[in-house]
Scaffold this motif. Sequence first.
Motif, PDB file in Angstrom:
ATOM      1  N   SER A  16       1.541   8.883  -3.457  1.00  0.00           N
ATOM      2  CA  SER A  16       2.356   9.228  -4.628  1.00  0.00           C
ATOM      3  C   SER A  16       2.810  10.680  -4.526  1.00  0.00           C
ATOM      4  CB  SER A  16       1.564   9.030  -5.927  1.00  0.00           C
ATOM      5  OG  SER A  16       1.161   7.684  -6.070  1.00  0.00           O
ATOM      6  N   GLN A  17       3.967  10.958  -5.112  1.00  0.00           N
ATOM      7  CA  GLN A  17       4.550  12.303  -5.061  1.00  0.00           C
ATOM      8  C   GLN A  17       4.715  12.824  -6.491  1.00  0.00           C
ATOM      9  OE1 GLN A  17       5.065  15.379  -3.895  1.00  0.00           O
ATOM     10  NE2 GLN A  17       5.888  14.424  -2.034  1.00  0.00           N
ATOM     11  N   PRO A  18       3.843  13.756  -6.933  1.00  0.00           N
ATOM     12  CA  PRO A  18       3.922  14.247  -8.322  1.00  0.00           C
ATOM     13  C   PRO A  18       5.277  14.846  -8.677  1.00  0.00           C
ATOM     14  CG  PRO A  18       1.888  14.970  -7.253  1.00  0.00           C
ATOM     15  CD  PRO A  18       2.742  14.384  -6.188  1.00  0.00           C
ATOM     16  N   ALA A  19       5.928  15.499  -7.746  1.00  0.00           N
ATOM     17  CA  ALA A  19       7.178  16.195  -8.052  1.00  0.00           C
ATOM     18  C   ALA A  19       8.283  15.230  -8.471  1.00  0.00           C
ATOM     19  CB  ALA A  19       7.635  17.004  -6.844  1.00  0.00           C
ATOM     20  N   ASP A  20       8.245  13.989  -7.994  1.00  0.00           N
ATOM     21  CA  ASP A  20       9.301  13.031  -8.314  1.00  0.00           C
ATOM     22  C   ASP A  20       9.188  12.471  -9.725  1.00  0.00           C
ATOM     23  OD1 ASP A  20      10.355  13.354  -5.824  1.00  0.00           O
ATOM     24  OD2 ASP A  20       9.440  11.547  -4.977  1.00  0.00           O
ATOM     25  N   LYS A  21       8.006  12.581 -10.329  1.00  0.00           N
ATOM     26  CA  LYS A  21       7.756  12.037 -11.670  1.00  0.00           C
ATOM     27  C   LYS A  21       8.087  10.545 -11.751  1.00  0.00           C
ATOM     28  CE  LYS A  21       6.573  15.977 -13.565  1.00  0.00           C
ATOM     29  NZ  LYS A  21       5.195  16.214 -14.031  1.00  0.00           N
ATOM     30  N   ASP A  22       7.931   9.858 -10.631  1.00  0.00           N
ATOM     31  CA  ASP A  22       8.174   8.423 -10.618  1.00  0.00           C
ATOM     32  C   ASP A  22       7.120   7.730 -11.489  1.00  0.00           C
ATOM     33  OD1 ASP A  22       9.480   5.996  -9.080  1.00  0.00           O
ATOM     34  OD2 ASP A  22       7.318   5.662  -9.102  1.00  0.00           O
ATOM     35  N   PRO A  23       7.515   6.779 -12.365  1.00  0.00           N
ATOM     36  CA  PRO A  23       6.547   6.142 -13.259  1.00  0.00           C
ATOM     37  C   PRO A  23       5.376   5.492 -12.542  1.00  0.00           C
ATOM     38  CG  PRO A  23       8.774   5.613 -13.944  1.00  0.00           C
ATOM     39  CD  PRO A  23       8.894   6.308 -12.624  1.00  0.00           C
ATOM     40  N   ILE A  24       5.648   4.845 -11.385  1.00  0.00           N
ATOM     41  CA  ILE A  24       4.566   4.197 -10.653  1.00  0.00           C
ATOM     42  C   ILE A  24       3.635   5.252 -10.052  1.00  0.00           C
ATOM     43  CG2 ILE A  24       4.018   2.772  -8.638  1.00  0.00           C
ATOM     44  CD1 ILE A  24       6.529   1.158  -9.241  1.00  0.00           C
ATOM     45  N   ASP A  25       4.227   6.277  -9.447  1.00  0.00           N
ATOM     46  CA  ASP A  25       3.414   7.355  -8.886  1.00  0.00           C
ATOM     47  C   ASP A  25       2.560   8.010  -9.970  1.00  0.00           C
ATOM     48  OD1 ASP A  25       4.572   6.791  -6.498  1.00  0.00           O
ATOM     49  OD2 ASP A  25       5.730   8.663  -6.339  1.00  0.00           O
ATOM     50  N   MET A  26       3.167   8.240 -11.144  1.00  0.00           N
ATOM     51  CA  MET A  26       2.434   8.898 -12.231  1.00  0.00           C
ATOM     52  C   MET A  26       1.300   8.023 -12.744  1.00  0.00           C
ATOM     53  SD  MET A  26       3.736  11.822 -12.307  1.00  0.00           S
ATOM     54  CE  MET A  26       2.673  12.371 -13.646  1.00  0.00           C
ATOM     55  N   ALA A  27       1.451   6.703 -12.657  1.00  0.00           N
ATOM     56  CA  ALA A  27       0.371   5.812 -13.084  1.00  0.00           C
ATOM     57  C   ALA A  27      -0.862   6.014 -12.207  1.00  0.00           C
ATOM     58  CB  ALA A  27       0.841   4.361 -13.013  1.00  0.00           C
ATOM     59  N   ILE A  87       6.956   9.637   3.001  1.00  0.00           N
ATOM     60  CA  ILE A  87       8.211   8.864   3.000  1.00  0.00           C
ATOM     61  C   ILE A  87       8.364   8.245   1.619  1.00  0.00           C
ATOM     62  CG2 ILE A  87       9.493   6.968   4.038  1.00  0.00           C
ATOM     63  CD1 ILE A  87       7.790   7.320   6.551  1.00  0.00           C
ATOM     64  N   PRO A  88       9.385   8.681   0.823  1.00  0.00           N
ATOM     65  CA  PRO A  88       9.537   8.162  -0.544  1.00  0.00           C
ATOM     66  C   PRO A  88      10.000   6.714  -0.552  1.00  0.00           C
ATOM     67  CG  PRO A  88      11.385   9.574   0.011  1.00  0.00           C
ATOM     68  CD  PRO A  88      10.425   9.684   1.153  1.00  0.00           C
ATOM     69  N   PHE A  89       9.915   6.128  -1.714  1.00  0.00           N
ATOM     70  CA  PHE A  89      10.328   4.741  -1.914  1.00  0.00           C
ATOM     71  C   PHE A  89      11.833   4.601  -1.711  1.00  0.00           C
ATOM     72  CE2 PHE A  89      12.048   1.361  -4.561  1.00  0.00           C
ATOM     73  CZ  PHE A  89      11.235   0.286  -4.228  1.00  0.00           C
ATOM     74  N   SER A  90      12.231   3.468  -1.136  1.00  0.00           N
ATOM     75  CA  SER A  90      13.646   3.125  -1.055  1.00  0.00           C
ATOM     76  C   SER A  90      13.772   1.614  -1.217  1.00  0.00           C
ATOM     77  CB  SER A  90      14.246   3.564   0.291  1.00  0.00           C
ATOM     78  OG  SER A  90      13.786   2.709   1.331  1.00  0.00           O
ATOM     79  N   PRO A  91      14.897   1.139  -1.735  1.00  0.00           N
ATOM     80  CA  PRO A  91      15.058  -0.302  -1.942  1.00  0.00           C
ATOM     81  C   PRO A  91      14.999  -1.101  -0.650  1.00  0.00           C
ATOM     82  CG  PRO A  91      16.706   0.923  -3.187  1.00  0.00           C
ATOM     83  CD  PRO A  91      16.036   1.906  -2.273  1.00  0.00           C
ATOM     84  N   GLU A  92      15.377  -0.469   0.485  1.00  0.00           N
ATOM     85  CA  GLU A  92      15.346  -1.189   1.760  1.00  0.00           C
ATOM     86  C   GLU A  92      13.917  -1.432   2.229  1.00  0.00           C
ATOM     87  OE1 GLU A  92      17.262   1.454   1.198  1.00  0.00           O
ATOM     88  OE2 GLU A  92      19.226   0.470   1.105  1.00  0.00           O
ATOM     89  N   THR A  93      13.072  -0.400   2.160  1.00  0.00           N
ATOM     90  CA  THR A  93      11.693  -0.532   2.658  1.00  0.00           C
ATOM     91  C   THR A  93      10.749  -1.072   1.596  1.00  0.00           C
ATOM     92  OG1 THR A  93      11.137   1.740   2.054  1.00  0.00           O
ATOM     93  CG2 THR A  93      12.075   1.363   4.255  1.00  0.00           C
ATOM     94  N   ARG A  94      11.049  -0.815   0.304  1.00  0.00           N
ATOM     95  CA  ARG A  94      10.251  -1.261  -0.842  1.00  0.00           C
ATOM     96  C   ARG A  94       8.807  -0.763  -0.758  1.00  0.00           C
ATOM     97  NH1 ARG A  94      10.500  -7.356  -1.808  1.00  0.00           N
ATOM     98  NH2 ARG A  94       9.965  -6.722  -3.930  1.00  0.00           N
ATOM     99  N   ARG A  95       8.646   0.469  -0.282  1.00  0.00           N
ATOM    100  CA  ARG A  95       7.301   1.025  -0.177  1.00  0.00           C
ATOM    101  C   ARG A  95       7.387   2.547  -0.070  1.00  0.00           C
ATOM    102  NH1 ARG A  95       8.566  -0.741   5.070  1.00  0.00           N
ATOM    103  NH2 ARG A  95       8.294   0.857   6.704  1.00  0.00           N
ATOM    104  N   THR A  96       6.246   3.190  -0.292  1.00  0.00           N
ATOM    105  CA  THR A  96       6.088   4.610   0.031  1.00  0.00           C
ATOM    106  C   THR A  96       4.993   4.710   1.091  1.00  0.00           C
ATOM    107  OG1 THR A  96       4.423   4.969  -1.690  1.00  0.00           O
ATOM    108  CG2 THR A  96       6.720   5.355  -2.304  1.00  0.00           C
ATOM    109  N   GLY A 142       3.258  -0.389  -1.854  1.00  0.00           N
ATOM    110  CA  GLY A 142       4.561  -1.013  -2.046  1.00  0.00           C
ATOM    111  C   GLY A 142       4.469  -2.417  -2.588  1.00  0.00           C
ATOM    112  N   ALA A 143       5.592  -3.117  -2.519  1.00  0.00           N
ATOM    113  CA  ALA A 143       5.655  -4.498  -2.990  1.00  0.00           C
ATOM    114  C   ALA A 143       4.681  -5.351  -2.200  1.00  0.00           C
ATOM    115  CB  ALA A 143       7.066  -5.032  -2.846  1.00  0.00           C
ATOM    116  N   VAL A 144       4.090  -6.327  -2.865  1.00  0.00           N
ATOM    117  CA  VAL A 144       3.056  -7.145  -2.227  1.00  0.00           C
ATOM    118  C   VAL A 144       3.585  -7.831  -0.985  1.00  0.00           C
ATOM    119  CG1 VAL A 144       1.518  -9.126  -2.531  1.00  0.00           C
ATOM    120  CG2 VAL A 144       1.837  -7.487  -4.403  1.00  0.00           C
ATOM    121  N   SER A 145       4.735  -8.455  -1.074  1.00  0.00           N
ATOM    122  CA  SER A 145       5.268  -9.194   0.074  1.00  0.00           C
ATOM    123  C   SER A 145       5.558  -8.263   1.242  1.00  0.00           C
ATOM    124  CB  SER A 145       6.541  -9.939  -0.331  1.00  0.00           C
ATOM    125  OG  SER A 145       7.526  -9.027  -0.816  1.00  0.00           O
ATOM    126  N   THR A 146       6.041  -7.069   0.950  1.00  0.00           N
ATOM    127  CA  THR A 146       6.369  -6.105   2.012  1.00  0.00           C
ATOM    128  C   THR A 146       5.121  -5.640   2.732  1.00  0.00           C
ATOM    129  OG1 THR A 146       8.316  -5.338   0.811  1.00  0.00           O
ATOM    130  CG2 THR A 146       7.428  -3.868   2.486  1.00  0.00           C
TER     131      THR A 146
END
Length: 819
Positions: free
Chosen positions: A355-366, A387-396, A412-416
Amino acid sequence: MTVKEQATVSQVGADTALPDETAHRLGADMNKGLTTAEAQHRLTQYGYNEVAEHKPHVLRLFAKKFWGISAWMLELMTFLSWYLGKYSDMFVIAALLVVNAVLGFWEERQAQTAVDELKQQLQIQAKVLRDGAWGTVPARELVPGDILRLRTGDFVPADTQLFDGELNVDQSALTGESSDVTKAVGQSVSSGSTVRRGEASGIVAATGPHTYFGRTVELVQIAHPNLQIEEIIARVVKGLFTIVLILSLAGIAAAVYRRIPFAEVLPLILVVLLSAVPVALPVMMTVSTALGARSLSREGVLVTRLTSSESASMVDVFCVDKTGTITQNRLSVVAFAPADGFEEATLLKYGLMASQPADKDPIDMAFINASSARGIDMAGAGILHFIPFSPETRRTEAMVRDGEKEYRVIKGAVSTVVEMCGPDCAPADWIRTANDNFAAQGYKTLALAVAETSGPPRLAGLVALADRPRPDSARMIAEARALGIGWKMLTGDALPTAVSIAASVGIGGNVILAKDVRELLHENLEKAGRLIEKCDGIAEVFPEDKYLIVRSLQSIGHVVAMTGDGVNDAPALRQADVGIAVSTATDVAKGAASVVLTKEGLTGIVSLVKISRMVHRRIDIWVINKISRTLLKAAFVIGTFLVTGNFFVSAFAMLLLVFMTDFVKISLATDNVRWNPVPDRLEVAPLVKIGAVMGVLMVVESAGLLYGIIRYWNVPANAAVMVTVSFDLLFFLAICSLFVVREQGRLWESKPSRQLASAIGADILLVTALSLHGLPGLPGISFSLLATIVGYCILVSLGNDWVKVVLFQRDSSGPHGVK
C-alpha cells in the motif's frame, strides 16, 4: 445536436459510443478542439453549463400571502371596520394581515438555498483545448464538443467521454458507491465526480441540465415537500370559519325575522369574525418550532427550515441512504481467510507493504488503518520498488528488503493473483468457497501473495473489505423503531452489500432491486408505494429513484423523512417531509435538507423526533382551546343578541379579548408536554370534537351566570356595564379552559411551565385592573361582582375537567399530558 441527443449521450454507465463516433456526432476535433467562434455559437445554442432556475417573481410570491381563508377573513374584517367607521379596529386588523404575510414570505424565501448551492458547484475553472491550444475557461462556458483535460483533484464539470488516459474517480456523491471507479478510454465520467488519480482527455458530451449532475439539480427544483404545519393551519381556520359562518347566518336570519336593518347587523358580524381569527396561531407555531429548534441545536441537530421541528412528529418512515449515513463511507478490513502457513497478522503486514500512503487510495488506507489499529508495522523492512494499481494489471506490487532477504508482495483482484500463483496455488475449492462466502456478505475481496525474487508467488490468503456501519447506527435505528418509525435503506450498492448492511444494523434483510420497481414508480406511484412499504430496502438505486420512492410513500399516506449525504440524495431530501443531511454531507445535500446533523452518524435523530412530538402536542392543546373559545365567544355574542336584542360585546372589547387570550397562549410553546410514543397524525377532527364539547359546556355555563347577574344582581341587560361583565366572563372562562385542556388527566396532576404561569398571571392582573378601573367603552365594575365571575368560572371548570378526562379516555388521539 438536439437536447434529446445530449441526454442520450449522457447516461451514467452507458458508454455505448466509441470516442470517434462521439466526436463525429458532436463535430469535435480531438487534436485542435473547437474554435472560439464555434464555442461561442454553441454557447448560444445550448446555453451555459449551469442549471437555469425557475423562480416566480418576488412580488407574485408576496402577493400569494394575501390569498387564502385566513387572509380573506382578515381582509373582510378590515373592510367591515372601514365601512362601519371603526378606523382604529381597521388599522389593527390590517397590521395583523401584513405582519402575517411578511413572516410567511420570509419563510418561503429560505427554501431556495438548495438550488443556489448546486449552482455554486458549477462555478469552477476548466482546462480546455480551443483553437489548437490549451487554455482555462470558466466551467459554465463549456459546450458539447469541447476537449477537456482532467487531472488529479479536479471536479468534473460536465459529462465527458474519455479518449486518452485513465482516471480513478470518486462517484460517491453521485451514486453512493464508497469505492473509487476506474475510467478508461471510451468510458464516460459524470459531472459531479472528483478525480482521485490519473490524467485524461475527453470530449464534453453534455452540459448543464442535460448532465447527470444537472438532472439532479432539476429534481431538487421540482421537488415539493408536503408542509404539514400549513395543512394544520388550513384545517383549523376552515373549522373556525365554519363555526362562525353557521352562527352568523343564524344571527342574520333572526335579524331579518325581526326586521332589523342590515346596517345594524354588520357590527355583530364583525364581532363574530373577530372572535374566530387565530391571530396568534402563526406566531405561536413559529415560537414553538423555534424553541424546539433551539433545543435540538444543543443535541447536535441544526434545523434549517422551522416547519421541520414540528413535521418530524408525524414521520412514520425513514428512508435512509447507506453510504456515509449508516456506514462510515470508508473501506475497512473486516475478515480474513489465511492460506495454510499464514496468519491474519501476516496478511495485514503484506497488505501494508503493498500500500502507498501518499496516494490516499481507499483500499490502501483500509490496510494502513487496520495495521495501525493492531500495532502492526513494517518491522524494519523497506520498500525498494512500488508498482501502483492499474486497470490492466489489477494489482499493486512492492519489492521489499527485510534484513538480508528480498521478496515481492502482491495485492490485487482474486482472479489475477490466483492466476499469477499458477497451478501450485491453494486448492481451488477453498479459494472459491472463501471468495463466495465474502461475496454473499457484500464484501470486496482481495488476494495477497508473496514471492521470492525468482519463482511464482505463493498465495497468502484472502482479505475482505467493507464500508462498515457506524457504531451508533444500530442503536439509533432500534430507538427510532421503538417510537413507531419504520426504516427503508436506499443505496446504489449491489444487492448482497445492501442485504448485509441492512440486516446488520437492524433494518432487515428484505431488500429488493430498484429495477424491479423502477417502471412502476413512473407509471403508478401508489402501487409502487404499496410494494416498497413491504420491503426493508432497495439496492442499485439512481437519484431519480430515491426522489420517486419518497413520493410513492407519500402518495399512500406516509410522512417521510429522508437522510443522506451526497448530491445524489438532494432531490429526495428536498421532496421529503423532513430532509436530514448528516454531518459529512455535501453543501448541496445540506442546502436541500431541512435538518442538518452536526454530529457524526445518525446521532440526534431520536431527539429530533421526541422534541418534534412535544411541539406537536403543544399545538394540539392550542387548537382545542382555540376552538372551544371561538365557539364560546361566537355563540355568546349571537345568543345574547337573539335573546335580548342588545350587543353585550363591542368590537373593541372583542379585539382586546382576542389579543389578551390568544397572545398569552404563545407561552404554550414552553409548556412541558411529553412526547407521544407513536407518530402523531394530521387529524384535526378529534381535536375539533373535544374543543366543540368544551365550547358548548362553556356557552351553557356563561348563559347561566349572565342570567344570574341580570336576575339577582339587578343589572339591566342594556346597561353599559354588561359589556365589562361579558368581557370578564369570556376572559376567565378562557383562562380556566386553558388549565383544563393542557393536561390529559385531572388539571391538578401537573404544573404549567414557569413561562406559561407567569404570562397567565400577568394577564389576569391586567384584566383585573382594567375591570375595576374601566376604559372608554369598558366601564368599571365592583370588586364583588368581579370576584363572583372569577369564582364561578373556577367552579364550573372543575366540572369541565371531569368531562375532559372522559373525552380523552374515549379518544386516544388527544394530547398527552405533561410531566
